[in-house]
Enzyme design. Structure first.
Site, short mmCIF file in Angstrom:
data_model
loop_
_atom_site.label_atom_id
_atom_site.label_comp_id
_atom_site.label_asym_id
_atom_site.label_seq_id
_atom_site.Cartn_x
_atom_site.Cartn_y
_atom_site.Cartn_z
N ASP A 383 0.87 -1.16 0.00
CA ASP A 383 0.00 0.00 0.00
C ASP A 383 0.92 1.23 0.00
O ASP A 383 2.07 1.14 0.43
CB ASP A 383 -0.86 -0.06 1.27
CG ASP A 383 -1.95 1.00 1.27
OD1 ASP A 383 -2.33 1.44 0.17
OD2 ASP A 383 -2.41 1.38 2.35
N ASP A 730 -3.30 -1.27 5.69
CA ASP A 730 -3.70 -0.80 7.02
C ASP A 730 -5.20 -0.64 7.15
O ASP A 730 -5.72 -0.58 8.25
CB ASP A 730 -3.00 0.53 7.35
CG ASP A 730 -3.29 1.60 6.30
OD1 ASP A 730 -4.01 1.30 5.33
OD2 ASP A 730 -2.81 2.74 6.45
N ASP A 734 -8.05 -3.37 2.85
CA ASP A 734 -6.89 -4.25 2.60
C ASP A 734 -7.08 -5.65 3.17
O ASP A 734 -6.36 -6.58 2.80
CB ASP A 734 -5.62 -3.64 3.23
CG ASP A 734 -5.27 -2.30 2.62
OD1 ASP A 734 -5.34 -2.18 1.38
OD2 ASP A 734 -4.95 -1.37 3.37
#
Length: 1057
Positions: A383, A730, A734
């Site tokens: 990410d 996070d 996700d």
């Protein structure tokens, strides 16, 4: 899992209304059309009867509770492992034989029961650990439920119902949202009560900032980030209030779809590479054990089954049940010898030690096997926000006005966090701030509702991140000398001083039309002033003048406007978010206004449509560029990944330009590299005609505007292609991909509980470079595990060779199963565990990752350990024969105990002892015990073998200790890698020898294990027979080093072709 991802969470029994509601694009229709579609008016809401009807169709607004795996099924799953099944079979057979021996009585009864009970204990502990890990696996779903809102303010039957339990909402309900509310369902905005509404939805969509919402429809094919007129369950309102229409509830919400995806991902979890290898090894071991056991029985069948040939046909069969069970016990001993019972315990210990090492590097491992999986990671899908970047907005550039109308000044601002003491402004006139810079500081500090505060060792934003970054910037600017030194421990001293000098009396709230925020202040000059910050283009449109360096005001002409816009364009291409600053001192309507509600000017402030006219004829003073900056360590970590042969893919919900700029800065892409083929949106990837070919490109890749299902599809395709995938994240969005990846890595500081529970590893510092350090640690742990697995397997090969030779030669059984079990579990355990402390290779992160299907044991290693194993067999059986047939050996006197010497022929045919004439056996001593055979000399080969058996066991222990030194390195000599490189191994060898002495010299334990104490001469013989194992392996290592080129050249040549 990405294919058909948009259908996740649908319920098959919702009926026609549900189906049409599911397909109706509320975000692409006017608010009035949505009301009509859902048959509701915003003023009245739904009636109680209609609510009940809809609840029958749509159910409660809550997530489905998936039934967990039953405890019985979990227990059965623990016995799916091949090694465990072999152990179970060996334990059951041992128990039956122990029971059979026990019925006949005898001294060895306790010994016979120790073995099956110990094996059963191992299996029980293994099952408990396995069940505990399994039961922890579904906590992500529980954490997701906690995100759901508990209450909502609803309009029903024309009345406002406060604090209605959120689970009672149905599609069509009218809900009022205000600041701080958690959104209870997916909803369409109908009207704004405040001028703006902003929602923090980053945990669901991956966006780095709060999103402004609108009531205007958007295109039907918009992605989740583009649906500006929708608010989603589980997100939080950070500014404003509004009226909304519930469109989706429960499992049909975006959060519900994530729930379904986590559930599906958890059901498709694969075994780790090591577990697959161990299962394969177990299957091969099963086959080998079966063959060797069958061979042992065939060799010894003549001892318990005999017959005579009459007329060419076998007749008069004679069967000895006692001899049959004896050789069956040998077969069981063989199985016990072949199975490395201590291996599961040693692997668990090594992985646990690995987790401690990783915890010291800020990587908290939640699932033990993931330590090893990290070592063969080939792709890291990261990410962007919070992992590659700090997730803390920071000013990185200031453009201020020059001394003449055609000049601008640029200042680069250091620092990547909310810490006001992190970095400085380059070329800054410390203490000598001119009038223009003072005005910039004044606007940034006063036209601002945020702040920063210290939380532990770091600083956090209070309020909007962008405004907090401006407060930090003001502190870095400092104060003019006239106001005193700005060197002070207070992190907001400068902002507080500016706010004291310019006291705010009114606020012109930000709205999406004028894109600015203004404050009216009682200026230190005694006049009322208006301070404004906002989008640079909009401020320039409403500005007529510019403040120069010395504070003088000049007209803003087209040339000056173009130069400011040129600077704005340059900053925007670097993915900086730009904010302009302006002010106004001619406020005739507010000259006497002090915040009094009865003042005529107050009426102007009540209507936001007046704000644009108030913020006109402004004086422009400068602009800043802000961004979520990359972490300092990330660029080097990306370089380390490239050197280690690991590809980095960035998958983010943020917009494409911002993500591309960050990727260039951190080295995923080159500064001037053409990335058209490497940077695409999640939607473009889903429509890509050759998805796998896109993913197979060498180098870095970027996927922006990615939704949860896009992330899952990328992970799924990579895994299908044989990649070992580590996925970082996070947010709630996700979690499904974290669950599906081989290694899910969640953020410890910024991560949601859902992401943490779905992950295998949590980063305590949210830092990408920590993952890279953990990969290096994982590789080191795997190498060490390979060392102790090879060590334990080579030891087991030696035990099998010993029993096979005993059986083939026909001599008495040298070692009983409980002794072999002791060696495998206790004596081998400490050295095998200590091999887990071998220092890592210096070039461990310079080598490409091993493939997940790489063999634990290569043909050459197998050959080496067959040679070593053969020697172990010869040494253990040899010392048994030596004791029976020799008074001295290698100059060592063995006659001190007074035992009788027999010929090898007698030893090999000991079963016929009762038919020998004049055979007698002298008594012999062992410690304080005396063994006599006057009543039955043939007992010399039964109870009398106790000394020879002890010598065999001691040689086996000594050889395995020396063999652990061989396992320090696969090919390096002990001269190059001496034993003291791993002091833990020397300590472990001492512990193992100590444990062996314990069972030899403590009478009760000696009786349990069927052994006796040894004399000094006998120990000299043990060392003399055991030590050559080091010399033999040194020769084999030398051959290995000489032939390594030949062994590895051919595969690489084939690969090149």
């Amino acid at each position: 899992m990405g294919r058909g991802g948009e259908d996740y969470g649908k319920r098959e029994d919702l009926g026609a209304n549900s189906s049409s509601q599911e397909t109706f694009p509320d975000w692409a229709r006017d608010a009035s059309e949505c009301e009509e579609k859902h048959q509701v008016k915003r003023q009245f809401g739904l009636s109680s009867d209609e609510v009940e009807k809809r609840r029958q169709i749509y159910g409660w607004n809550e997530f489905e509770k998936h039934e967990g795996t039953s405890i019985f099924k979990l227990i059965l799953e623990q016995f799916n492992d091949t090694l465990v099944r072999i152990l179970l079979a060996a334990a059951v057979i041992s128990f039956v034989l122990a029971w059979y021996d026990g019925e006949e009585g005898g001294e060895m009864e306790i010994t016979a029961f120790v073995e099956p009970l110990v094996i059963f204990l191992i299996l029980i502990i293994n099952a408990i650990v396995g069940i505990w890990q399994e039961s922890n696996a579904e906590k992500a779903l529980d954490a997701l439920r906690e995100i759901q809102s508990e209450q909502a303010n609803v309009i029903r039957d024309g009345k406002k119902v406060s604090n209605l339990p959120a689970k009672e909402l149905v599609p069509g309900d009218i809900v009022e949202l205000k600041v701080g509310d958690k959104v209870p369902a997916d909803m369409r905005l109908l009207s704004l009560i405040s001028s703006t509404v902003r929602v923090e939805q980053g945990s669901l969509t991956g966006e780095s900032e709060a999103v402004s919402k609108t009531v205007k429809p958007v295109p039907e094919n918009s992605d989740i980030q583009g649906k500006k007129c929708m608010v989603f369950a589980g997100t939080t309102v950070v500014n404003g209030n509004c009226i909304c229409l519930v469109t989706h509830t429960g499992m049909n919400t975006e959060l519900g779809k994530v729930h379904s995806q986590i559930q599906e991902a958890s059901q498709s979890e694969d075994d780790t590479p090591l577990k697959k290898k161990l299962n394969e090894f177990g299957e091969v071991l099963t086959m080998i054990i079966g063959l060797v056991c069958a061979l042992v029985w065939l060799i010894n069948v003549k001892y318990f089954l005999s017959w005579e040939y009459v007329d060419g046909w076998p007749r008069n069969f004679k069967f000895s049940f006692e001899k049959c069970t004896y050789y069956f016990e040998i077969a069981v001993a063989l199985a016990v010898a072949a199975i490395p019972e201590g291996l599961p315990a040693v692997i668990t210990t090594c992985l646990a030690l690995g987790t401690r090492k990783m915890a010291q590097k800020n990587a908290l491992v939640r699932k033990l096997p993931s330590v090893e999986t990290l070592g063969c990671t080939t792709v890291i899908c990261s990410d962007k926000t919070g992992t590659l970047t700090t997730n803390q907005m920071a000013v990185s550039k200031l453009i201020a006005m020059g001394s003449t109308p055609d000049t601008l000044r640029a200042f680069d601002v250091e620092g990547t966090t909310y810490n006001p003491f992190d970095g400085k402004i380059q070329g800054w006139p410390v203490g000598q701030m001119d009038a223009n810079l003072q005005t910039v500081a004044k606007v940034a500090a006063v036209c601002n509702d945020a702040g920063v505060e210290q939380s532990g060792n770091h600083f956090v934003a209070v309020g909007m991140p962008t405004e907090a970054a401006l407060k930090v910037f003001v502190e870095k600017m400092g104060l003019p000398e006239v106001y005193g030194s700005s060197d002070h421990a207070d992190p907001q001293r400068c902002s507080q001083l500016w706010n004291k000098m310019e006291q705010r009396i009114a606020t012109l709230e930000f709205d999406r039309d004028r894109k600015s925020m203004g404050v009216i202040v009682n200026s230190s000059s005694g006049r009322k002033s208006l301070l404004v910050k906002g989008a640079v283009e909009n401020l320039l449109e409403r500005s007529s003048f510019v403040q120069l360096l010395d504070g003088s005001i000049v007209e803003l002409d087209a040339c000056f406007r173009d130069s400011i816009l040129q600077s704005l364009h340059e900053m925007s291409t670097r993915a900086l978010r730009c904010l302009g600053f302006a002010y106004k001192e001619e406020l005739s309507e507010f000259a006497t206004y002090n915040g009094d509600e009865d003042h005529p000017a107050h009426q102007l402030l009540l209507n936001p449509s007046n704000y644009s006219s108030i913020e006109s004829n402004l004086i422009f003073v400068g602009l800043v560029g802000l961004r979520d900056p990359p972490r300092r360590e990330v660029r080097q970590a990306i370089e380390d990944c490239k050197a280690a042969g690991i590809r980095v893919m960035v998958i983010t919900g943020d917009n494409q330009n911002t993500a591309e700029a960050i990727c260039r800065e951190i080295g995923v892409f080159g500064a001037h590299e053409d990335i058209k083929a490497r940077s695409i949106t999640g939607k473009e990837f889903m429509n890509h005609p050759a998805q796998k070919n896109h993913l197979r490109q060498s180098g870095g890749l970027l996927f922006s505007r990615a939704e949860p299902r896009h992330k899952q599809e990328i992970v799924r395709l990579l895994k299908e292609d044989g990649e070992v995938v580590a996925m970082t994240g996070d947010g709630v969005n996700d979690a499904p991909a974290l669950k599906l990846a081989d290694i899910g890595v969640a953020m410890g500081i910024a991560g949601t509980e859902v992401a943490k529970e779905a992950s295998d590893m949590v980063l305590a510092d949210d830092n990408f470079s920590t993952i890279v350090a953990a990969v290096g640690e994982g590789r080191s742990i795997y190498n060490n595990m390979k060392a102790f697995i090879r060590y334990m397997i080579s030891s087991n090969i030696g035990e099998v060779a010993s029993i096979f030779l005993t059986s083939a030669l026909g001599i008495p059984e040298g070692m009983i199963p409980v002794q072999l079990l002791w060696v495998n579990l206790v004596t081998d355990g400490p050295p095998a565990t200590a091999l887990g402390f071998n220092p890592p290779d210096k070039d461990i992160m310079k080598k490409p990752p091993r493939r997940s299907d790489d063999s634990l044991i290569t043909p050459w290693i197998l050959f080496r350990y067959l040679v070593i194993g053969s020697y172990v067999g010869i040494a253990t059986v040899g010392i048994f024969i030596i004791w029976y047939t020799h008074h001295t050996f290698l100059g060592i006197n063995l006659s001190g105990d007074g035992h009788s010497i027999v010929t090898y022929s007698q030893l090999a045919n000991w079963g016929q002892c009762s038919s020998w004439k004049n055979f007698s056996a002298s008594p012999f001593t062992a410690g304080s015990q005396v063994f006599e055979f006057d009543s039955n000399p043939c007992e010399y080969f039964h109870s009398g073998k106790i000394k020879a058996s002890t010598l065999s066991l001691s040689v086996l222990v000594a050889i395995e200790m020396f063999n652990s030194l061989n396992a320090l390195s696969e090919d390096s000599s002990l001269l190059a890698m001496p034993p003291w490189v791993n002091p833990w191994l020397l300590l472990a060898m001492s512990v193992s020898f100590g444990l062996h002495f314990l069972i030899l010299y403590v009478p009760f334990l000696a009786q349990v294990f069927g052994i006796v104490p040894l004399s000094l001469n006998e120990w000299l013989l043990v060392v003399a027979v055991a030590f050559p194992v080091i010399l033999i392996d040194e020769v084999l290592k030398f051959i290995g080093r000489c032939t390594s080129g030949l062994r590895y050249a051919r595969p690489s040549k084939l690969k090149a072709e």
